[in-house]
Design a protein around this motif. Sequence first.
Motif, short mmCIF file in Angstrom:
data_model
loop_
_atom_site.label_atom_id
_atom_site.label_comp_id
_atom_site.label_asym_id
_atom_site.label_seq_id
_atom_site.Cartn_x
_atom_site.Cartn_y
_atom_site.Cartn_z
N VAL A 50 35.02 9.20 38.00
CA VAL A 50 33.92 9.27 37.03
C VAL A 50 33.12 10.55 37.23
CG1 VAL A 50 31.74 8.20 36.29
CG2 VAL A 50 33.78 6.78 36.67
N PHE A 51 32.78 10.88 38.47
CA PHE A 51 32.02 12.11 38.71
C PHE A 51 32.83 13.33 38.27
CE2 PHE A 51 29.39 9.68 41.84
CZ PHE A 51 28.17 9.93 41.23
N SER A 52 34.13 13.31 38.49
CA SER A 52 34.99 14.41 38.06
C SER A 52 34.93 14.56 36.54
CB SER A 52 36.42 14.16 38.53
OG SER A 52 37.28 15.17 38.08
N GLN A 53 35.06 13.45 35.83
CA GLN A 53 35.02 13.48 34.37
C GLN A 53 33.65 13.93 33.85
OE1 GLN A 53 36.53 9.42 33.76
NE2 GLN A 53 38.13 10.33 32.52
N LEU A 54 32.60 13.64 34.60
CA LEU A 54 31.26 14.07 34.19
C LEU A 54 30.97 15.52 34.57
CD1 LEU A 54 29.14 10.89 35.04
CD2 LEU A 54 29.54 11.87 32.77
N GLY A 55 31.90 16.15 35.30
CA GLY A 55 31.71 17.54 35.69
C GLY A 55 30.96 17.73 36.99
N SER A 56 30.69 16.66 37.71
CA SER A 56 30.01 16.74 39.01
C SER A 56 31.08 16.84 40.11
CB SER A 56 29.13 15.51 39.24
OG SER A 56 28.15 15.41 38.24
N LEU A 57 31.70 18.01 40.20
CA LEU A 57 32.87 18.17 41.06
C LEU A 57 32.55 18.03 42.55
CD1 LEU A 57 34.80 20.98 39.16
CD2 LEU A 57 34.92 18.49 38.89
N ASP A 58 31.39 18.52 42.97
CA ASP A 58 31.02 18.37 44.38
C ASP A 58 30.83 16.90 44.74
OD1 ASP A 58 31.15 21.11 44.90
OD2 ASP A 58 29.03 21.42 44.39
N ARG A 59 30.20 16.18 43.87
CA ARG A 59 30.00 14.74 44.13
C ARG A 59 31.34 13.99 44.07
NH1 ARG A 59 26.03 10.59 44.03
NH2 ARG A 59 27.14 9.04 45.26
N ALA A 60 32.22 14.42 43.17
CA ALA A 60 33.56 13.82 43.10
C ALA A 60 34.29 14.04 44.42
CB ALA A 60 34.35 14.42 41.94
N ARG A 61 34.19 15.26 44.95
CA ARG A 61 34.84 15.57 46.23
C ARG A 61 34.32 14.65 47.34
NH1 ARG A 61 35.20 20.31 46.00
NH2 ARG A 61 37.23 20.99 46.54
N GLU A 62 33.01 14.44 47.38
CA GLU A 62 32.42 13.56 48.39
C GLU A 62 33.02 12.15 48.31
OE1 GLU A 62 28.16 13.45 47.99
OE2 GLU A 62 28.01 15.64 48.07
N GLU A 63 33.13 11.64 47.10
CA GLU A 63 33.66 10.28 46.92
C GLU A 63 35.14 10.21 47.30
OE1 GLU A 63 31.82 7.70 46.57
OE2 GLU A 63 29.98 8.75 46.06
N TYR A 64 35.92 11.22 46.90
CA TYR A 64 37.34 11.23 47.25
C TYR A 64 37.52 11.33 48.77
CZ TYR A 64 38.67 11.89 42.33
OH TYR A 64 38.87 11.74 40.98
N GLU A 65 36.69 12.13 49.41
CA GLU A 65 36.80 12.26 50.86
C GLU A 65 36.41 10.96 51.56
OE1 GLU A 65 34.56 15.84 51.62
OE2 GLU A 65 36.29 17.10 51.17
N ARG A 66 35.43 10.26 51.04
CA ARG A 66 35.09 8.94 51.60
C ARG A 66 36.26 7.99 51.45
NH1 ARG A 66 29.39 8.91 48.79
NH2 ARG A 66 28.19 9.96 50.41
N ALA A 67 36.91 8.04 50.30
CA ALA A 67 38.06 7.16 50.06
C ALA A 67 39.22 7.50 50.98
CB ALA A 67 38.51 7.27 48.60
N SER A 68 39.47 8.77 51.20
CA SER A 68 40.65 9.17 51.98
C SER A 68 40.55 8.77 53.44
CB SER A 68 40.91 10.67 51.86
OG SER A 68 39.90 11.40 52.51
N SER A 69 39.36 8.56 53.92
CA SER A 69 39.20 8.24 55.34
C SER A 69 39.74 6.86 55.70
CB SER A 69 37.74 8.36 55.77
OG SER A 69 36.96 7.39 55.09
N SER A 70 39.85 5.96 54.71
CA SER A 70 40.35 4.62 55.03
C SER A 70 41.36 4.09 54.01
CB SER A 70 39.17 3.65 55.14
OG SER A 70 38.43 3.63 53.95
N ALA A 71 41.94 4.98 53.22
CA ALA A 71 42.88 4.56 52.19
C ALA A 71 44.28 4.37 52.75
CB ALA A 71 42.91 5.61 51.08
N ASP A 72 45.09 3.56 52.03
CA ASP A 72 46.50 3.43 52.41
C ASP A 72 47.26 4.63 51.83
OD1 ASP A 72 47.24 2.99 49.72
OD2 ASP A 72 47.26 0.82 49.96
#
Length: 189
Positions: free
Chosen positions: A100-122
């Motif tokens: 959602v942040f990526s689609q809204l153009g908030s790329l830095d915030r999108a990166r933060e969320e993706y990095e949070r996800a990657s720390s515990s994702a399968d």
Amino acid sequence: MFQKGRLLAHHNRTGEAIEVLEQVAWQPADATDQMDLDGRPVEGGALDANSVQASLLLCKQLLKAKQTERASNCLHALQRSNWRFLEQDQVRIHVMLGDVFSQLGSLDRAREEYERASSSADSEEVSYVQFQLAQLLFWQGQLEDAKKSYETFLSGDYSRQLVNEALGRLSLYSRLAGSSLSKYAQADF
């Protein structure tokens, strides 16, 4: 109802998906939680994972329908809400927030969320998140870093779809030179 909204969204029935998701978004975790006049949880009321995911999917569908202001309002309201869900739901929710942040153009915030996800994702979710992070690099003009990230998809155990997407991006590097590639990256976003 959430599954129905998800299915409608998957089949690109955006208007119908929005109608269904508006009914299930903002539902409290249990019947004792208090709701405001708009049906949103008040102080102390908590959203469960399905409600958070329905709200995020609603945001994504609103963006798809070019209703950016409504999507932005939906996201802001969601961020002000209390959430209550299990740890295993956190990865999916962070991925959806990143989308959602990526689609809204908030790329830095999108990166933060993706990095949070990657720390515990399968592994499947990590692959998607890694590709999205490469996309963010590309859209932000960090073309060499993006290229290196795309190249990682050529070796390893990745889904065919992600490998094909990475190959498509890498083919741009051989077809377009310097400023043309940079202009394409900006236009692609």
